[in-house]
Design an enzyme around this catalytic site. Structure first.
Site, PDB file in Angstrom:
ATOM      1  N   TYR A 101       0.866  -1.189   0.000  1.00 53.99           N
ATOM      2  CA  TYR A 101       0.000   0.000   0.000  1.00 53.99           C
ATOM      3  C   TYR A 101       0.894   1.227   0.000  1.00 53.99           C
ATOM      4  CZ  TYR A 101      -2.967   3.715   1.893  1.00 53.99           C
ATOM      5  OH  TYR A 101      -3.628   4.907   2.089  1.00 53.99           O
ATOM      6  N   GLU A 190      -3.632   7.455  -3.881  1.00 56.27           N
ATOM      7  CA  GLU A 190      -3.480   6.198  -3.149  1.00 56.27           C
ATOM      8  C   GLU A 190      -3.365   5.025  -4.125  1.00 56.27           C
ATOM      9  OE1 GLU A 190      -5.965   4.828   0.595  1.00 56.27           O
ATOM     10  OE2 GLU A 190      -6.850   3.959  -1.188  1.00 56.27           O
TER      11      GLU A 190
END
Ligand code: GDP
Ligand code: MN
Length: 379
Positions: A101, A190
């Site tokens: 991530y 993101e």
């Protein structure tokens, strides 16, 4: 402004962040053609402005074009937390060895950009933060110093990524993501998951990209990515007319002048036992056209049962606002009961104008009285 995954990936591509090749499709037949063209295994992905599509059945692998058509038929029209799927992104499927991530956003407290990186990707970052906060490496970037590659190295070591091949690629991706973040005036970029393939290649498998609305005038190409059909008609109209409009869930439509006064009005409606349906901020002005625009938007919301004007006359005098309201009501047909609270400069003159007029308006002296009346009129 939130971008769809495929739009965010287009921006990633422009900034040199590796993504898979793919195309948009809006029908099962198109999905089949695209899958045919891409060849081999593909992934069929719902394009909606919300996350967690995988869990909701909005992301499916397909072995061939016929299967892609089937999966597309199943996903199109799906309701994912109130977002109906009208578009699909079909991309060449990736093999996944690891899911990381990576994101960059604003830390308002620190007044700096904040990177977060963890090897526990593929799940919501909030979940990782709760379960294993130590697994998330963080890095602030000072806007005056700018981004330095050594900082990215610290971030990568902090996340415990020790494969030199991965380190090298992620170092580059972090730098490019920062360029995309600053270059597009983003609020959030993101990548979840940022994957490592069995061959050791790192790439962005998903994108969540939010651009600052106030900077869109600098980015014509991004502004044009806005999908008007994804917004309810009231929000579309508000945007076109330059009216500040927010949709809520109750029964009372609210028009006020000034953000602070409008916020207080929401509270007072709650205090009176009601719930606001929506609100418009008239800003400093109270001219007839501004009132007409706001009233049209407020009244077209089917949840609205009564309308409350809460006006404090400062620089804008109450009598001017009263004339604006009357003029607006002369130009349009409003079927809802209207309650007006006017106070401030020339309040008495303003109230007298409204009371003398032949208009279906309740004039109340205080904010609380007005809110109570508006709640009463909205059964
Ligand atoms: P989200 O659920 O809305 O965050 O959608 P994502 O784009 O992140 O996809 C959800 C999950 O689907 C990912 O975490 C992956 O595990 C899986 N997925 C997405 N694309 C691929 C792919 O190309 N290959 C494989 N094997 N899995 C994929
Ligand atoms: Mn994701």
């Amino acid at each position: 402004m939130d971008l769809y995954e495929y739009q965010g990936k287009e921006l990633f591509r422009r900034y040199g962040i590796p993504v898979s090749e793919g195309r948009l499709a809006t029908t099962p037949e198109e999905a089949r053609d695209v899958a045919e063209e891409l060849g081999g295994q593909v992934v069929v992905k719902a394009q909606v402005l919300t996350g967690g599509r995988g869990k909701a059945g909005g992301v499916e692998l397909a072995e061939n074009a016929a299967e892609a058509e089937d999966k597309a038929r199943g996903i199109l029209g799906l309701d994912i937390r109130g977002h109906v799927v009208r578009k699909l992104w079909i991309e060449r499927a990736s093999e996944i060895a690891k899911e990381y991530y990576l994101s960059v956003t604003f830390d308002r407290g620190e007044k700096k950009a904040l990177f977060m990186l963890t090897t526990e990707g593929g799940v919501e970052i909030e979940e990782v933060a709760e379960r294993d906060p130590g697994a998330i490496a963080r890095l602030h970037v000072d806007p005056f110093e700018g981004f330095q590659p050594y900082q990215a190295r610290r971030l990568i070591y902090g996340a415990g990524i020790d494969d030199p091949g991965e380190q090298k690629q992620i170092l580059q991706i972090v730098g490019r993501l920062y360029q995309a973040f600053v270059g597009c005036d983003a609020m959030l970029c993101e990548i979840n998951p940022l994957i490592v393939t069995p061959e050791g290649e790192v790439k962005a498998l998903d994108s969540k990209f939010t651009v600052d609305d106030n900077a869109l005038y600098k980015h014509q190409d991004i502004a044009e990515m806005r999908d008007l059909e994804a917004y309810p008609p009231q929000e579309r109209a508000a945007r076109e007319k330059g009216v500040t409009y927010v949709k809520l869930d109750g029964e009372v439509g609210i028009l006020g002048n000034g953000a602070g006064l409008v916020m207080s009005t929401l509270d007072v409606i709650a205090l009176a036992g009601g719930r606001p349906a929506n609100f418009c901020d008239l800003g400093g002005g109270g001219d007839a056209q501004g009132v007409v625009d706001a009233l049209e938007i407020i009244a077209s919301d089917p949840q609205v049962k009564s309308i409350l004007f809460n006006i404090f006359g400062g620089i804008t005098r109450c009598d001017e606002v009263a004339r604006g309201i009357l003029q607006a009501l002369g130009q349009m047909q409003i079927d809802h009961p209207i309650v007006v609270r006017l106070d401030g400069t020339n309040a008495e003159e303003g109230r007298a104008l409204l009371q003398e007029a032949d208009a279906p308006i309740d004039v109340e002296p205080t904010m609380l009285d007005a809110a109570k009346r508006a709640v009463e009129l909205a059964p």
